[in-house]
Design a protein around this motif. Structure first.
Motif, mmCIF file in Angstrom:
data_model
loop_
_atom_site.group_PDB
_atom_site.id
_atom_site.type_symbol
_atom_site.label_atom_id
_atom_site.label_comp_id
_atom_site.label_asym_id
_atom_site.label_seq_id
_atom_site.Cartn_x
_atom_site.Cartn_y
_atom_site.Cartn_z
ATOM 1 N N SER A 35 0.838 -1.207 0.000
ATOM 2 C CA SER A 35 0.000 0.000 0.000
ATOM 3 C C SER A 35 0.867 1.250 0.000
ATOM 4 N N ARG A 36 1.995 1.196 0.684
ATOM 5 C CA ARG A 36 2.919 2.332 0.710
ATOM 6 C C ARG A 36 3.480 2.612 -0.681
ATOM 7 N N GLU A 37 3.843 1.552 -1.410
ATOM 8 C CA GLU A 37 4.369 1.714 -2.772
ATOM 9 C C GLU A 37 3.318 2.315 -3.703
ATOM 10 N N ARG A 38 2.091 1.839 -3.613
ATOM 11 C CA ARG A 38 1.016 2.359 -4.461
ATOM 12 C C ARG A 38 0.723 3.827 -4.151
ATOM 13 N N LEU A 39 0.664 4.158 -2.869
ATOM 14 C CA LEU A 39 0.412 5.543 -2.478
ATOM 15 C C LEU A 39 1.561 6.452 -2.887
ATOM 16 N N GLN A 40 2.797 5.949 -2.790
ATOM 17 C CA GLN A 40 3.952 6.752 -3.203
ATOM 18 C C GLN A 40 3.874 7.070 -4.694
ATOM 19 N N MET A 41 3.502 6.088 -5.496
ATOM 20 C CA MET A 41 3.371 6.314 -6.933
ATOM 21 C C MET A 41 2.274 7.332 -7.233
ATOM 22 N N LEU A 42 1.141 7.219 -6.561
ATOM 23 C CA LEU A 42 0.058 8.188 -6.752
ATOM 24 C C LEU A 42 0.496 9.589 -6.340
ATOM 25 N N TYR A 43 1.244 9.673 -5.245
ATOM 26 C CA TYR A 43 1.738 10.969 -4.776
ATOM 27 C C TYR A 43 2.686 11.585 -5.803
ATOM 28 N N TRP A 44 3.579 10.761 -6.354
ATOM 29 C CA TRP A 44 4.502 11.254 -7.390
ATOM 30 C C TRP A 44 3.741 11.705 -8.625
ATOM 31 N N LEU A 45 2.732 10.927 -9.024
ATOM 32 C CA LEU A 45 1.916 11.313 -10.180
ATOM 33 C C LEU A 45 1.209 12.639 -9.926
ATOM 34 N N LYS A 46 0.697 12.816 -8.729
ATOM 35 C CA LYS A 46 -0.007 14.046 -8.389
ATOM 36 C C LYS A 46 0.934 15.253 -8.448
ATOM 37 N N GLN A 47 2.192 15.051 -8.094
ATOM 38 C CA GLN A 47 3.179 16.136 -8.105
ATOM 39 C C GLN A 47 3.837 16.323 -9.466
ATOM 40 N N ASP A 48 3.486 15.513 -10.436
ATOM 41 C CA ASP A 48 4.145 15.515 -11.746
ATOM 42 C C ASP A 48 5.623 15.189 -11.641
ATOM 43 N N ALA A 49 5.989 14.458 -10.610
ATOM 44 C CA ALA A 49 7.385 14.087 -10.405
ATOM 45 C C ALA A 49 7.840 13.064 -11.440
ATOM 46 N N ILE A 50 6.936 12.233 -11.930
ATOM 47 C CA ILE A 50 7.294 11.216 -12.918
ATOM 48 C C ILE A 50 7.779 11.882 -14.205
ATOM 49 N N ALA A 51 7.055 12.899 -14.662
ATOM 50 C CA ALA A 51 7.463 13.606 -15.879
ATOM 51 C C ALA A 51 8.828 14.252 -15.688
ATOM 52 N N LEU A 52 9.085 14.804 -14.509
ATOM 53 C CA LEU A 52 10.385 15.411 -14.216
ATOM 54 C C LEU A 52 11.490 14.369 -14.264
ATOM 55 N N LEU A 53 11.251 13.200 -13.653
ATOM 56 C CA LEU A 53 12.259 12.141 -13.651
ATOM 57 C C LEU A 53 12.549 11.636 -15.062
ATOM 58 N N ILE A 54 11.517 11.467 -15.860
ATOM 59 C CA ILE A 54 11.711 11.008 -17.242
ATOM 60 C C ILE A 54 12.535 12.031 -18.015
ATOM 61 N N GLY A 55 12.220 13.311 -17.845
ATOM 62 C CA GLY A 55 12.983 14.368 -18.512
ATOM 63 C C GLY A 55 14.439 14.371 -18.088
ATOM 64 N N LEU A 56 14.693 14.193 -16.805
ATOM 65 C CA LEU A 56 16.070 14.156 -16.312
ATOM 66 C C LEU A 56 16.831 12.958 -16.871
ATOM 67 N N LEU A 57 16.171 11.807 -16.918
ATOM 68 C CA LEU A 57 16.810 10.617 -17.470
ATOM 69 C C LEU A 57 17.131 10.788 -18.950
ATOM 70 N N GLN A 58 16.235 11.419 -19.700
ATOM 71 C CA GLN A 58 16.500 11.673 -21.114
ATOM 72 C C GLN A 58 17.677 12.632 -21.276
ATOM 73 N N ASP A 59 17.750 13.652 -20.429
ATOM 74 C CA ASP A 59 18.873 14.595 -20.478
ATOM 75 C C ASP A 59 20.191 13.895 -20.165
ATOM 76 N N ILE A 60 20.168 13.010 -19.188
ATOM 77 C CA ILE A 60 21.386 12.263 -18.822
ATOM 78 C C ILE A 60 21.811 11.361 -19.971
ATOM 79 N N ASN A 61 20.842 10.663 -20.577
ATOM 80 C CA ASN A 61 21.160 9.792 -21.707
ATOM 81 C C ASN A 61 21.770 10.579 -22.856
#
Length: 68
Positions: A35-61
């Motif tokens: 439940s903690r993992e699921r809530l953490q993912m929802l929290y990240w989605l709500k903060q748009d943190a996933i899009a930020l992480l994907i962008g950072l990974l693309q920049d690093i690549n």
């Protein structure tokens, strides 16, 4: 409540109806790791943190010469 909508190209649109405050509260009071993992993912989605992480990974690549 989470609403998933499948779009073309195996992309999904996710809508999280809970507020960040409510998700943070549930996260701090969750008992099981699943439940903690699921809530953490929802929290990240709500903060748009996933899009930020994907962008950072693309920049690093790009910086190290990998093409995506």
């Amino acid at each position: 409540m989470v609403i998933w909508r499948k779009e073309m190209g195996n992309r999904f649109q996710v809508e999280v109806n809970e507020s960040k405050k409510e998700l943070r509260h549930r996260l701090h009071h969750s008992v099981t790791s699943s439940s903690r993992e699921r809530l953490q993912m929802l929290y990240w989605l709500k903060q748009d943190a996933i899009a930020l992480l994907i962008g950072l990974l693309q920049d690093i690549n790009m910086a190290i010469g990998y093409a995506s």
